[in-house]
Design a protein around this motif. Structure first.
Motif, short mmCIF file in Angstrom:
data_model
loop_
_atom_site.label_atom_id
_atom_site.label_comp_id
_atom_site.label_asym_id
_atom_site.label_seq_id
_atom_site.Cartn_x
_atom_site.Cartn_y
_atom_site.Cartn_z
N PHE A 123 0.85 -1.43 0.03
CA PHE A 123 0.04 0.11 0.05
C PHE A 123 0.79 1.33 -0.07
CE2 PHE A 123 -2.34 -3.50 1.84
CZ PHE A 123 -3.41 -3.52 1.35
N THR A 124 0.56 2.08 -1.09
CA THR A 124 1.66 3.45 -1.14
C THR A 124 0.89 4.56 -1.14
OG1 THR A 124 1.72 3.18 -3.57
CG2 THR A 124 3.33 1.79 -2.18
N SER A 125 1.56 5.50 -0.94
CA SER A 125 1.31 6.85 -1.10
C SER A 125 2.68 7.59 -1.56
CB SER A 125 0.80 7.75 -0.01
OG SER A 125 0.94 9.15 -0.45
N SER A 126 2.87 8.02 -2.86
CA SER A 126 4.06 8.39 -3.30
C SER A 126 4.32 9.91 -2.83
CB SER A 126 4.12 8.51 -5.11
OG SER A 126 3.93 7.16 -5.31
N TYR A 127 3.09 10.60 -2.45
CA TYR A 127 3.39 12.09 -2.31
C TYR A 127 3.62 11.92 -0.69
CZ TYR A 127 1.92 13.61 -6.73
OH TYR A 127 1.67 13.96 -8.01
N LYS A 128 3.39 11.17 0.03
CA LYS A 128 3.73 10.92 1.51
C LYS A 128 4.61 10.05 1.80
CE LYS A 128 -0.92 12.25 3.26
NZ LYS A 128 -2.01 12.02 4.22
N HIS A 129 5.22 9.36 0.84
CA HIS A 129 6.30 8.26 0.74
C HIS A 129 6.08 7.11 1.69
CE1 HIS A 129 10.34 7.69 -0.39
NE2 HIS A 129 10.65 7.00 0.55
N GLU A 130 4.60 6.93 1.70
CA GLU A 130 4.36 5.85 2.59
C GLU A 130 4.37 4.18 1.70
OE1 GLU A 130 0.15 6.76 3.74
OE2 GLU A 130 1.08 8.28 5.25
N GLY A 131 4.75 3.39 2.33
CA GLY A 131 5.00 2.14 1.61
C GLY A 131 6.13 1.83 0.79
N ILE A 132 7.01 3.08 0.38
CA ILE A 132 7.73 3.01 -0.73
C ILE A 132 9.02 2.20 -0.01
CG2 ILE A 132 9.67 4.61 -1.93
CD1 ILE A 132 6.56 4.75 -2.86
N ASP A 133 9.43 2.17 1.21
CA ASP A 133 10.54 1.59 1.80
C ASP A 133 10.15 0.16 1.77
OD1 ASP A 133 11.81 3.78 2.17
OD2 ASP A 133 11.15 4.01 4.34
N ALA A 134 8.89 -0.45 1.78
CA ALA A 134 8.57 -1.79 1.97
C ALA A 134 8.81 -2.27 0.48
CB ALA A 134 7.21 -1.81 2.30
N ILE A 135 8.43 -1.61 -0.58
CA ILE A 135 8.68 -2.14 -1.81
C ILE A 135 10.27 -2.10 -1.94
CG2 ILE A 135 8.69 -1.48 -4.27
CD1 ILE A 135 5.76 -0.23 -3.70
N LEU A 136 11.09 -0.87 -1.79
CA LEU A 136 12.50 -1.13 -1.87
C LEU A 136 13.06 -2.26 -0.93
CD1 LEU A 136 13.16 2.62 -1.66
CD2 LEU A 136 13.32 1.38 -3.62
N ASP A 137 12.39 -2.60 0.15
CA ASP A 137 12.86 -3.86 0.82
C ASP A 137 12.93 -5.12 -0.05
OD1 ASP A 137 14.08 -2.17 3.01
OD2 ASP A 137 12.28 -2.61 4.29
N TYR A 138 11.81 -5.06 -0.44
CA TYR A 138 11.35 -6.37 -1.11
C TYR A 138 12.18 -6.60 -2.39
CZ TYR A 138 8.62 -9.49 -4.00
OH TYR A 138 8.18 -10.80 -4.65
N LEU A 139 12.54 -5.36 -3.14
CA LEU A 139 13.42 -5.34 -4.27
C LEU A 139 15.00 -5.45 -3.79
CD1 LEU A 139 11.52 -2.60 -6.45
CD2 LEU A 139 11.36 -5.16 -6.60
N GLU A 140 15.11 -5.55 -2.66
CA GLU A 140 16.73 -5.77 -2.13
C GLU A 140 17.25 -4.33 -2.62
OE1 GLU A 140 17.75 -9.37 -3.43
OE2 GLU A 140 16.22 -10.49 -2.16
N CYS A 141 16.76 -3.27 -2.17
CA CYS A 141 17.58 -2.17 -2.41
C CYS A 141 17.17 -0.82 -1.60
CB CYS A 141 17.70 -1.54 -3.74
SG CYS A 141 15.92 -0.84 -4.62
N GLU A 142 18.18 0.00 -1.61
CA GLU A 142 17.77 1.35 -0.65
C GLU A 142 17.05 2.42 -1.59
OE1 GLU A 142 21.13 3.15 1.53
OE2 GLU A 142 21.79 1.00 2.22
N LYS A 143 17.32 2.39 -2.74
CA LYS A 143 16.58 3.18 -3.71
C LYS A 143 17.02 2.62 -5.14
CE LYS A 143 19.08 7.60 -4.39
NZ LYS A 143 19.01 8.88 -4.74
N ILE A 144 16.14 2.99 -6.01
CA ILE A 144 16.23 2.89 -7.35
C ILE A 144 17.21 3.71 -7.90
CG2 ILE A 144 15.39 2.31 -9.54
CD1 ILE A 144 12.99 0.88 -8.36
N PRO A 145 18.12 3.73 -8.25
CA PRO A 145 19.07 4.69 -9.12
C PRO A 145 18.27 5.32 -10.30
CG PRO A 145 20.26 2.46 -8.87
CD PRO A 145 18.89 2.07 -8.53
N SER A 146 18.50 6.55 -10.37
CA SER A 146 18.17 7.57 -11.39
C SER A 146 18.80 7.07 -12.57
CB SER A 146 18.32 8.87 -11.04
OG SER A 146 17.61 9.59 -11.89
N GLU A 147 18.26 7.04 -13.78
CA GLU A 147 18.97 6.91 -15.07
C GLU A 147 19.57 8.14 -15.67
OE1 GLU A 147 19.42 3.70 -16.38
OE2 GLU A 147 18.56 3.16 -14.28
N ASN A 148 19.17 9.38 -15.06
CA ASN A 148 19.60 10.61 -15.64
C ASN A 148 21.06 10.94 -15.46
OD1 ASN A 148 16.90 10.85 -16.56
ND2 ASN A 148 16.35 12.19 -14.77
#
Length: 148
Positions: A123-148
């Motif tokens: 369950f996420t809210s991108s604007y409130k950054h809710e649930g984002i860390d749980a997805i990142l934990d599942y993907l086994e990373c701290e954050k997805i690197p930007s491609e720019n």
């Protein structure tokens, strides 16, 4: 780090979710084509909405480690048919976006994603950054690197 493909209808929050996963400033950005980067595949909503474009999603899903079905908590219906995840050759997770919206019905969206065959729902809210860390934990990373 696991590579994820995000699948969902137009305006369900896929691109905004990607920006949140990358820790970027949030801004509206319409995905015009399949964007396949090192860690994430962003698909246009039209690929899910138009039967004749759906084959592209199947092809790109083979390049991912995880398939993410994205469904807004404000949706009046579910794009994903019951048990559709059984066709996947990768783990399928559900991601409910816009959980902070005043008209959000996250439990209904969760039920639809489980009916589609998702084994885990976030369950996420991108604007409130809710649930984002749980997805990142599942993907086994701290954050997805930007491609720019």
């Amino acid at each position: 780090m696991k590579k994820i493909i995000l699948i969902g209808r137009s305006e369900c929050g896929k691109s905004t979710l990607i920006q949140a996963l990358r820790g970027e400033d949030l801004r509206y950005k319409k995905t015009q084509y399949v964007y396949n980067s090192q860690f994430i595949i962003d698909t246009p909503g039209e690929y899910s909405e138009e039967r004749r474009l759906g084959g592209a999603i199947a092809v790109y899903s083979y390049e991912a480690d995880v398939i993410g079905f994205v469904l807004s908590a404000t949706e009046p219906y579910c794009l994903f048919p019951p048990c559709i995840a059984a066709m996947a050759t990768r783990p399928v997770i559900g991601i409910v976006t816009k959980c902070d919206h005043e008209y959000a019905e996250a439990a209904k969206a969760e039920n639809w994603l489980y009916l589609a065959g998702c084994k885990k729902v976030f369950f996420t809210s991108s604007y409130k950054h809710e649930g984002i860390d749980a997805i990142l934990d599942y993907l086994e990373c701290e954050k997805i690197p930007s491609e720019n």
